[in-house]
Design a protein around this motif. Sequence first.
Motif, PDB file in Angstrom:
ATOM      1  N   ARG A 181      11.497   3.530  36.561  1.00 54.14           N
ATOM      2  CA  ARG A 181      12.747   2.872  36.946  1.00 54.14           C
ATOM      3  C   ARG A 181      13.146   1.788  35.929  1.00 54.14           C
ATOM      4  O   ARG A 181      14.330   1.592  35.645  1.00 54.14           O
ATOM      5  CB  ARG A 181      12.585   2.277  38.342  1.00 54.14           C
ATOM      6  CG  ARG A 181      13.608   1.234  38.730  1.00 54.14           C
ATOM      7  CD  ARG A 181      15.021   1.802  38.740  1.00 54.14           C
ATOM      8  NE  ARG A 181      15.967   0.740  39.024  1.00 54.14           N
ATOM      9  CZ  ARG A 181      16.832   0.776  40.024  1.00 54.14           C
ATOM     10  NH1 ARG A 181      16.891   1.814  40.813  1.00 54.14           N
ATOM     11  NH2 ARG A 181      17.648  -0.234  40.215  1.00 54.14           N
ATOM     12  N   LYS A 213      16.282   6.247  41.864  1.00 52.77           N
ATOM     13  CA  LYS A 213      16.501   5.615  43.168  1.00 52.77           C
ATOM     14  C   LYS A 213      16.724   6.719  44.190  1.00 52.77           C
ATOM     15  O   LYS A 213      16.714   7.895  43.837  1.00 52.77           O
ATOM     16  CB  LYS A 213      17.703   4.663  43.111  1.00 52.77           C
ATOM     17  CG  LYS A 213      19.000   5.331  42.708  1.00 52.77           C
ATOM     18  CD  LYS A 213      20.108   4.297  42.530  1.00 52.77           C
ATOM     19  CE  LYS A 213      21.376   4.965  42.022  1.00 52.77           C
ATOM     20  NZ  LYS A 213      22.446   4.018  41.746  1.00 52.77           N
ATOM     21  N   PRO A 247      17.635   3.437  35.120  1.00 51.03           N
ATOM     22  CA  PRO A 247      18.219   2.928  36.370  1.00 51.03           C
ATOM     23  C   PRO A 247      18.645   4.010  37.362  1.00 51.03           C
ATOM     24  O   PRO A 247      18.951   3.707  38.511  1.00 51.03           O
ATOM     25  CB  PRO A 247      19.425   2.109  35.904  1.00 51.03           C
ATOM     26  CG  PRO A 247      19.681   2.497  34.493  1.00 51.03           C
ATOM     27  CD  PRO A 247      18.407   3.060  33.927  1.00 51.03           C
ATOM     28  N   SER A 248      18.650   5.288  36.922  1.00 52.90           N
ATOM     29  CA  SER A 248      19.044   6.345  37.872  1.00 52.90           C
ATOM     30  C   SER A 248      17.917   6.694  38.851  1.00 52.90           C
ATOM     31  O   SER A 248      18.112   7.476  39.774  1.00 52.90           O
ATOM     32  CB  SER A 248      19.469   7.605  37.114  1.00 52.90           C
ATOM     33  OG  SER A 248      18.326   8.285  36.604  1.00 52.90           O
ATOM     34  N   ASN A 250      21.142  -2.134  50.000  1.00 56.17           N
ATOM     35  CA  ASN A 250      20.789  -2.157  48.580  1.00 56.17           C
ATOM     36  C   ASN A 250      20.683  -0.709  48.096  1.00 56.17           C
ATOM     37  O   ASN A 250      19.658  -0.059  48.272  1.00 56.17           O
ATOM     38  CB  ASN A 250      19.447  -2.884  48.404  1.00 56.17           C
ATOM     39  CG  ASN A 250      19.026  -3.013  46.964  1.00 56.17           C
ATOM     40  OD1 ASN A 250      19.595  -2.384  46.075  1.00 56.17           O
ATOM     41  ND2 ASN A 250      18.016  -3.825  46.727  1.00 56.17           N
ATOM     42  N   GLU A 251      21.764  -0.239  47.461  1.00 58.65           N
ATOM     43  CA  GLU A 251      21.779   1.186  47.086  1.00 58.65           C
ATOM     44  C   GLU A 251      20.854   1.487  45.908  1.00 58.65           C
ATOM     45  O   GLU A 251      20.641   2.644  45.557  1.00 58.65           O
ATOM     46  CB  GLU A 251      23.210   1.646  46.807  1.00 58.65           C
ATOM     47  CG  GLU A 251      23.912   0.850  45.726  1.00 58.65           C
ATOM     48  CD  GLU A 251      25.398   1.195  45.627  1.00 58.65           C
ATOM     49  OE1 GLU A 251      25.965   0.988  44.548  1.00 58.65           O
ATOM     50  OE2 GLU A 251      25.966   1.659  46.636  1.00 58.65           O
ATOM     51  N   GLU A 252      20.262   0.458  45.317  1.00 56.29           N
ATOM     52  CA  GLU A 252      19.326   0.656  44.197  1.00 56.29           C
ATOM     53  C   GLU A 252      17.889   0.908  44.683  1.00 56.29           C
ATOM     54  O   GLU A 252      16.961   0.958  43.884  1.00 56.29           O
ATOM     55  CB  GLU A 252      19.347  -0.571  43.270  1.00 56.29           C
ATOM     56  CG  GLU A 252      20.704  -0.833  42.630  1.00 56.29           C
ATOM     57  CD  GLU A 252      21.184   0.340  41.779  1.00 56.29           C
ATOM     58  OE1 GLU A 252      20.397   0.834  40.945  1.00 56.29           O
ATOM     59  OE2 GLU A 252      22.336   0.771  41.959  1.00 56.29           O
ATOM     60  N   THR A 253      17.718   1.047  45.985  1.00 56.74           N
ATOM     61  CA  THR A 253      16.394   1.189  46.584  1.00 56.74           C
ATOM     62  C   THR A 253      15.817   2.599  46.404  1.00 56.74           C
ATOM     63  O   THR A 253      16.572   3.564  46.306  1.00 56.74           O
ATOM     64  CB  THR A 253      16.496   0.882  48.099  1.00 56.74           C
ATOM     65  OG1 THR A 253      16.908  -0.479  48.244  1.00 56.74           O
ATOM     66  CG2 THR A 253      15.178   1.080  48.821  1.00 56.74           C
ATOM     67  N   PHE A 283      13.919  -3.985  42.115  1.00 54.05           N
ATOM     68  CA  PHE A 283      13.859  -2.590  42.565  1.00 54.05           C
ATOM     69  C   PHE A 283      12.934  -2.523  43.773  1.00 54.05           C
ATOM     70  O   PHE A 283      11.749  -2.836  43.680  1.00 54.05           O
ATOM     71  CB  PHE A 283      13.316  -1.729  41.423  1.00 54.05           C
ATOM     72  CG  PHE A 283      13.059  -0.283  41.788  1.00 54.05           C
ATOM     73  CD1 PHE A 283      14.029   0.496  42.405  1.00 54.05           C
ATOM     74  CD2 PHE A 283      11.836   0.310  41.471  1.00 54.05           C
ATOM     75  CE1 PHE A 283      13.796   1.826  42.716  1.00 54.05           C
ATOM     76  CE2 PHE A 283      11.582   1.645  41.779  1.00 54.05           C
ATOM     77  CZ  PHE A 283      12.570   2.404  42.404  1.00 54.05           C
TER      78      PHE A 283
END
Length: 313
Positions: free
Chosen positions: A217, A224, A221-222, A153-156, A109
């Motif tokens: 986080r 971000k 996981p949401s 990295n869309e999880e950033t 993350f």
Amino acid sequence: EDVDVPSRRVLITGATGLLGRAVFKEFKENNWNAVGCGFRRAQPRFEHVNLLDSIAVHDIIHDFQPHVIVHCAAERRPDVVEGQPDAASQLNVAASANLAKEAAGVGAFLIYISTDYVFDGTSPPYKETDVPNPLNLYGKTKLEGEKAVLENNEETAVLRIPVLYGEVERLEESAVTVMFDKVQFSNKSANMDHWQQRFPTNVKDVAAVCRQLAEKRMLDPSIKGTFHWSGNEQMTKYEMACAIADAFNLPSSHLRPITDSPVVGALRPKNAQLDCSKLEMLGIGQRTPFRAGIRESLWPFLVDKRWRQTVFH
């Protein structure tokens, strides 16, 4: 004897800097296995990593396998960015994009530290959804960095913050603490900007936000996307200087407020106040009152400590 190494791993870039040191300390003191990397001032405390060297970045991330990466390293001095645009773009954009790719590769993350200077300062306070419009090249490179990390990295998480202060190694490390000499040496008058509205923010508070964000986080996981954090005391540099004088029982009559917008250097937004309600609603955040935080930060640099001992101790 076996040393109990915490199982949660965090990698901090720019760990030698004002914010990076605070972030490293915050995670370490809260049961994280923290590794910091730096460049010029890295050894002996931190790993020496050139963030522009993609192989070195790949190696440290793959060797350490962090759960979280807090990316504090940046060229954050607007006037330096104007003079060295290519170098600033390399660090603020290209290195950030590469870091986001590498983070995705190990499922880490990434928290990318950005700035209130992505906004033009004409209609504060700014929510995360407001359209950025940076006035200077520093703000532009940080905004490009935001886009680059989110594309790779869309999880950033992007964390925008304003002007910082805290425990400095040198007064020049922060645009807030650098004023202390002008405050202390009251034998000559000093002009102070009384036009730009700022929200001085303690690096300890930002570090706590980074850790709380990371810990939330790991459970959800949401967590971000883009977030804002900031101190909530609005002050011009003149008002900060007066508050510093007040905190140390020093005179402030030699400080002169200048109410015109500055004509030299990079353009600055008049008021880029950040709306922090998104993080507040997640139960994330802490704020150190400015006078308390600045006293703690600047006490070691007080020139005449003798008679003042009685005031504080």
